[in-house]
Write a protein that holds these residues in place. Structure first.
Motif, PDB file in Angstrom:
ATOM      1  N   LEU A 159      46.305   1.019  36.949  1.00 55.40           N
ATOM      2  CA  LEU A 159      45.524  -0.141  36.519  1.00 55.40           C
ATOM      3  C   LEU A 159      46.321  -1.427  36.631  1.00 55.40           C
ATOM      4  O   LEU A 159      45.938  -2.454  36.088  1.00 55.40           O
ATOM      5  CB  LEU A 159      45.064   0.061  35.070  1.00 55.40           C
ATOM      6  CG  LEU A 159      44.027   1.162  34.844  1.00 55.40           C
ATOM      7  CD1 LEU A 159      43.740   1.327  33.361  1.00 55.40           C
ATOM      8  CD2 LEU A 159      42.745   0.863  35.599  1.00 55.40           C
ATOM      9  N   ALA A 160      47.432  -1.386  37.352  1.00 54.27           N
ATOM     10  CA  ALA A 160      48.325  -2.539  37.418  1.00 54.27           C
ATOM     11  C   ALA A 160      47.669  -3.760  38.049  1.00 54.27           C
ATOM     12  O   ALA A 160      48.018  -4.898  37.726  1.00 54.27           O
ATOM     13  CB  ALA A 160      49.592  -2.165  38.186  1.00 54.27           C
ATOM     14  N   ASP A 161      46.720  -3.541  38.962  1.00 54.37           N
ATOM     15  CA  ASP A 161      46.089  -4.669  39.649  1.00 54.37           C
ATOM     16  C   ASP A 161      44.740  -5.054  39.056  1.00 54.37           C
ATOM     17  O   ASP A 161      43.985  -5.807  39.662  1.00 54.37           O
ATOM     18  CB  ASP A 161      45.933  -4.355  41.137  1.00 54.37           C
ATOM     19  CG  ASP A 161      45.049  -3.145  41.388  1.00 54.37           C
ATOM     20  OD1 ASP A 161      44.856  -2.338  40.454  1.00 54.37           O
ATOM     21  OD2 ASP A 161      44.563  -2.998  42.529  1.00 54.37           O
ATOM     22  N   VAL A 162      44.424  -4.550  37.867  1.00 54.98           N
ATOM     23  CA  VAL A 162      43.168  -4.913  37.213  1.00 54.98           C
ATOM     24  C   VAL A 162      43.301  -6.317  36.632  1.00 54.98           C
ATOM     25  O   VAL A 162      44.268  -6.626  35.936  1.00 54.98           O
ATOM     26  CB  VAL A 162      42.827  -3.895  36.097  1.00 54.98           C
ATOM     27  CG1 VAL A 162      41.709  -4.409  35.207  1.00 54.98           C
ATOM     28  CG2 VAL A 162      42.438  -2.554  36.708  1.00 54.98           C
ATOM     29  N   SER A 163      42.315  -7.178  36.911  1.00 52.88           N
ATOM     30  CA  SER A 163      42.368  -8.550  36.416  1.00 52.88           C
ATOM     31  C   SER A 163      42.068  -8.603  34.930  1.00 52.88           C
ATOM     32  O   SER A 163      41.551  -7.633  34.345  1.00 52.88           O
ATOM     33  CB  SER A 163      41.354  -9.412  37.167  1.00 52.88           C
ATOM     34  OG  SER A 163      40.028  -9.058  36.793  1.00 52.88           O
ATOM     35  N   ALA A 164      42.370  -9.748  34.318  1.00 52.02           N
ATOM     36  CA  ALA A 164      42.080  -9.927  32.893  1.00 52.02           C
ATOM     37  C   ALA A 164      40.583  -9.793  32.629  1.00 52.02           C
ATOM     38  O   ALA A 164      40.164  -9.207  31.627  1.00 52.02           O
ATOM     39  CB  ALA A 164      42.588 -11.291  32.426  1.00 52.02           C
ATOM     40  N   GLU A 165      39.748 -10.311  33.532  1.00 47.10           N
ATOM     41  CA  GLU A 165      38.289 -10.219  33.365  1.00 47.10           C
ATOM     42  C   GLU A 165      37.828  -8.763  33.468  1.00 47.10           C
ATOM     43  O   GLU A 165      36.965  -8.322  32.699  1.00 47.10           O
ATOM     44  CB  GLU A 165      37.583 -11.062  34.421  1.00 47.10           C
ATOM     45  CG  GLU A 165      36.069 -11.099  34.263  1.00 47.10           C
ATOM     46  CD  GLU A 165      35.373 -11.906  35.341  1.00 47.10           C
ATOM     47  OE1 GLU A 165      34.158 -12.154  35.181  1.00 47.10           O
ATOM     48  OE2 GLU A 165      36.022 -12.276  36.343  1.00 47.10           O
ATOM     49  N   TYR A 220      28.388  -0.873  33.919  1.00 43.55           N
ATOM     50  CA  TYR A 220      28.556  -2.311  34.128  1.00 43.55           C
ATOM     51  C   TYR A 220      29.195  -2.538  35.490  1.00 43.55           C
ATOM     52  O   TYR A 220      30.136  -1.825  35.872  1.00 43.55           O
ATOM     53  CB  TYR A 220      29.440  -2.895  33.031  1.00 43.55           C
ATOM     54  CG  TYR A 220      29.556  -4.412  33.037  1.00 43.55           C
ATOM     55  CD1 TYR A 220      28.449  -5.204  32.738  1.00 43.55           C
ATOM     56  CD2 TYR A 220      30.756  -5.042  33.328  1.00 43.55           C
ATOM     57  CE1 TYR A 220      28.544  -6.585  32.746  1.00 43.55           C
ATOM     58  CE2 TYR A 220      30.864  -6.418  33.333  1.00 43.55           C
ATOM     59  CZ  TYR A 220      29.756  -7.192  33.032  1.00 43.55           C
ATOM     60  OH  TYR A 220      29.849  -8.564  33.038  1.00 43.55           O
ATOM     61  N   VAL A 221      28.686  -3.522  36.214  1.00 40.74           N
ATOM     62  CA  VAL A 221      29.239  -3.854  37.529  1.00 40.74           C
ATOM     63  C   VAL A 221      30.656  -4.410  37.366  1.00 40.74           C
ATOM     64  O   VAL A 221      30.920  -5.235  36.490  1.00 40.74           O
ATOM     65  CB  VAL A 221      28.337  -4.872  38.257  1.00 40.74           C
ATOM     66  CG1 VAL A 221      28.989  -5.353  39.538  1.00 40.74           C
ATOM     67  CG2 VAL A 221      26.973  -4.249  38.561  1.00 40.74           C
ATOM     68  N   VAL A 222      31.566  -3.942  38.207  1.00 48.01           N
ATOM     69  CA  VAL A 222      32.961  -4.392  38.140  1.00 48.01           C
ATOM     70  C   VAL A 222      33.028  -5.888  38.443  1.00 48.01           C
ATOM     71  O   VAL A 222      32.563  -6.327  39.506  1.00 48.01           O
ATOM     72  CB  VAL A 222      33.835  -3.609  39.141  1.00 48.01           C
ATOM     73  CG1 VAL A 222      35.266  -4.161  39.158  1.00 48.01           C
ATOM     74  CG2 VAL A 222      33.837  -2.127  38.802  1.00 48.01           C
ATOM     75  N   PRO A 223      33.560  -6.712  37.533  1.00 48.03           N
ATOM     76  CA  PRO A 223      33.667  -8.149  37.806  1.00 48.03           C
ATOM     77  C   PRO A 223      34.463  -8.409  39.083  1.00 48.03           C
ATOM     78  O   PRO A 223      35.538  -7.829  39.290  1.00 48.03           O
ATOM     79  CB  PRO A 223      34.412  -8.683  36.575  1.00 48.03           C
ATOM     80  CG  PRO A 223      34.092  -7.710  35.491  1.00 48.03           C
ATOM     81  CD  PRO A 223      34.036  -6.367  36.178  1.00 48.03           C
ATOM     82  N   ALA A 268      36.131  -6.424  30.505  1.00 49.47           N
ATOM     83  CA  ALA A 268      34.881  -5.693  30.724  1.00 49.47           C
ATOM     84  C   ALA A 268      35.045  -4.234  30.319  1.00 49.47           C
ATOM     85  O   ALA A 268      34.147  -3.637  29.690  1.00 49.47           O
ATOM     86  CB  ALA A 268      34.456  -5.794  32.188  1.00 49.47           C
ATOM     87  N   ARG A 269      36.179  -3.645  30.641  1.00 46.09           N
ATOM     88  CA  ARG A 269      36.455  -2.262  30.245  1.00 46.09           C
ATOM     89  C   ARG A 269      36.497  -2.134  28.719  1.00 46.09           C
ATOM     90  O   ARG A 269      35.937  -1.190  28.138  1.00 46.09           O
ATOM     91  CB  ARG A 269      37.786  -1.795  30.837  1.00 46.09           C
ATOM     92  CG  ARG A 269      37.739  -1.481  32.327  1.00 46.09           C
ATOM     93  CD  ARG A 269      39.136  -1.259  32.894  1.00 46.09           C
ATOM     94  NE  ARG A 269      39.088  -0.676  34.225  1.00 46.09           N
ATOM     95  CZ  ARG A 269      39.153   0.623  34.500  1.00 46.09           C
ATOM     96  NH1 ARG A 269      39.270   1.494  33.507  1.00 46.09           N
ATOM     97  NH2 ARG A 269      39.101   1.071  35.732  1.00 46.09           N
ATOM     98  N   VAL A 270      37.179  -3.084  28.061  1.00 45.28           N
ATOM     99  CA  VAL A 270      37.267  -3.060  26.598  1.00 45.28           C
ATOM    100  C   VAL A 270      35.876  -3.158  25.982  1.00 45.28           C
ATOM    101  O   VAL A 270      35.518  -2.404  25.070  1.00 45.28           O
ATOM    102  CB  VAL A 270      38.176  -4.197  26.093  1.00 45.28           C
ATOM    103  CG1 VAL A 270      38.088  -4.334  24.575  1.00 45.28           C
ATOM    104  CG2 VAL A 270      39.627  -3.950  26.511  1.00 45.28           C
ATOM    105  N   ASP A 271      35.068  -4.095  26.487  1.00 42.86           N
ATOM    106  CA  ASP A 271      33.733  -4.298  25.912  1.00 42.86           C
ATOM    107  C   ASP A 271      32.823  -3.094  26.173  1.00 42.86           C
ATOM    108  O   ASP A 271      32.024  -2.709  25.307  1.00 42.86           O
ATOM    109  CB  ASP A 271      33.106  -5.561  26.492  1.00 42.86           C
ATOM    110  CG  ASP A 271      33.732  -6.831  25.933  1.00 42.86           C
ATOM    111  OD1 ASP A 271      34.499  -6.745  24.952  1.00 42.86           O
ATOM    112  OD2 ASP A 271      33.458  -7.915  26.480  1.00 42.86           O
ATOM    113  N   LEU A 272      32.942  -2.506  27.354  1.00 42.53           N
ATOM    114  CA  LEU A 272      32.093  -1.349  27.654  1.00 42.53           C
ATOM    115  C   LEU A 272      32.527  -0.136  26.824  1.00 42.53           C
ATOM    116  O   LEU A 272      31.683   0.656  26.377  1.00 42.53           O
ATOM    117  CB  LEU A 272      32.143  -1.032  29.151  1.00 42.53           C
ATOM    118  CG  LEU A 272      31.089  -0.050  29.672  1.00 42.53           C
ATOM    119  CD1 LEU A 272      29.674  -0.536  29.365  1.00 42.53           C
ATOM    120  CD2 LEU A 272      31.259   0.175  31.173  1.00 42.53           C
ATOM    121  N   ALA A 273      33.832   0.007  26.610  1.00 42.32           N
ATOM    122  CA  ALA A 273      34.304   1.073  25.712  1.00 42.32           C
ATOM    123  C   ALA A 273      33.768   0.848  24.307  1.00 42.32           C
ATOM    124  O   ALA A 273      33.326   1.789  23.638  1.00 42.32           O
ATOM    125  CB  ALA A 273      35.832   1.116  25.709  1.00 42.32           C
ATOM    126  N   ALA A 274      33.798  -0.408  23.851  1.00 45.06           N
ATOM    127  CA  ALA A 274      33.262  -0.727  22.523  1.00 45.06           C
ATOM    128  C   ALA A 274      31.787  -0.376  22.437  1.00 45.06           C
ATOM    129  O   ALA A 274      31.324   0.177  21.430  1.00 45.06           O
ATOM    130  CB  ALA A 274      33.474  -2.210  22.224  1.00 45.06           C
TER     131      ALA A 274
END
Length: 260
Positions: free
Chosen positions: A10-16, A46-49, A20-26
């Motif tokens: 996940l090193a290249d995952v952007s902040a956005e 959710y569509v990947v930003p 999105a991952r955090v919110d979808l997990a929530a």
């Protein structure tokens, strides 16, 4: 948990994308907390930003109570193949969600559940939400109704059909099945999921009394719709965003590991 993606992947995952991952997990954890899930089925995607060719999906077999930000697979909308992460793609999720994501601009988030009260209404000859209260009126104009059920969705053609039924609406009652909500954001899709279940619950309680339902007069219905539409009374965050933020604060106190 066994499906967690290693940090280096996940090193290249952007902040956005991480948010999105955090919110979808929530959303998954909250839906479990609110009793919206049914076993290991039902789907919140959710569509990947920044990459509209992929969407987030949990590995099949993951319980909603254990979903965290690092467990999501990124699945190709066109081919259903896992592009990032590990696990199996639940077939009906792909066949329902991918075509809706692709067809509808308002459907960055697609949430499908078999939550009990709204799903109970889909089992009735007339599943319509009646305009008998403020919450019901606020949602009634956003609802599409699919009146035909032909079996489990194992072909993307079914998702394409459902997208046509939804059209410009954001809530779908699926005959003999369940509910789907769509939204530009995770917060808006979850807010609709929460309130449509509340509206269905109250309507069923009212129906249980055996008394006639008291429909609001049309001028009151229209006035209520106009005044509940949009964000005209508030600066900054929308009511849906404020609601989801409040729910996440509850989750932060109860289950802080969802954001890992």
């Amino acid at each position: 948990m066994q499906f967690r993606v290693s940090p280096e992947k996940l090193a290249d995952v952007s902040a956005e994308q991480w948010q999105a991952r955090v919110d979808l997990a929530a959303a998954h954890r909250l839906a479990y907390m609110h009793g919206f899930n049914e076993g290991i089925f039902n789907h919140l995607t959710y569509v990947v930003p920044g990459d509209s060719s992929r969407y987030y999906q949990i590995p099949f077999g993951t319980h909603w109570s254990e979903v965290n930000a690092s467990c999501f697979m990124e699945v190709g909308i066109d081919d259903g193949e896992v592009k990032r992460g590990e696990g199996d793609v639940e077939r009906s999720c792909y066949c329902i969600h991918a075509p809706i994501h692709k067809a509808l601009p308002q459907a960055k988030a697609v949430f499908h559940t078999h939550m009990p009260y709204a799903s109970a209404l889909t089992r009735l000859e007339d599943p319509r939400i009646k305009e008998i209260g403020q919450t019901e009126v606020g949602m009634s104009g956003k609802i599409a109704y699919d009146d035909e059920y032909s079996g489990p969705a194992f072909d993307p053609a079914e998702g394409e059909r459902l997208a046509r039924v939804i059209g410009d609406k954001t809530i779908l009652f699926m005959a003999n099945h369940g509910i789907s909500t769509v939204g530009e954001t995770i917060a808006s899709a979850y807010d609709k999921l929460y309130y449509i279940e509340r509206a269905a619950q109250v309507q069923i309680y009212a129906m249980w009394t055996g008394q006639p339902l008291k429909k609001l007069p049309e001028p009151v219905v229209e006035k209520t719709r106009q005044e509940m539409r949009g964000n005209s009374f508030y600066l900054g965050l929308s009511p849906a965003e404020r609601h989801f933020a409040a729910l996440k604060r509850i989750l932060d106190r109860k289950e802080p590991d969802y954001a890992t």
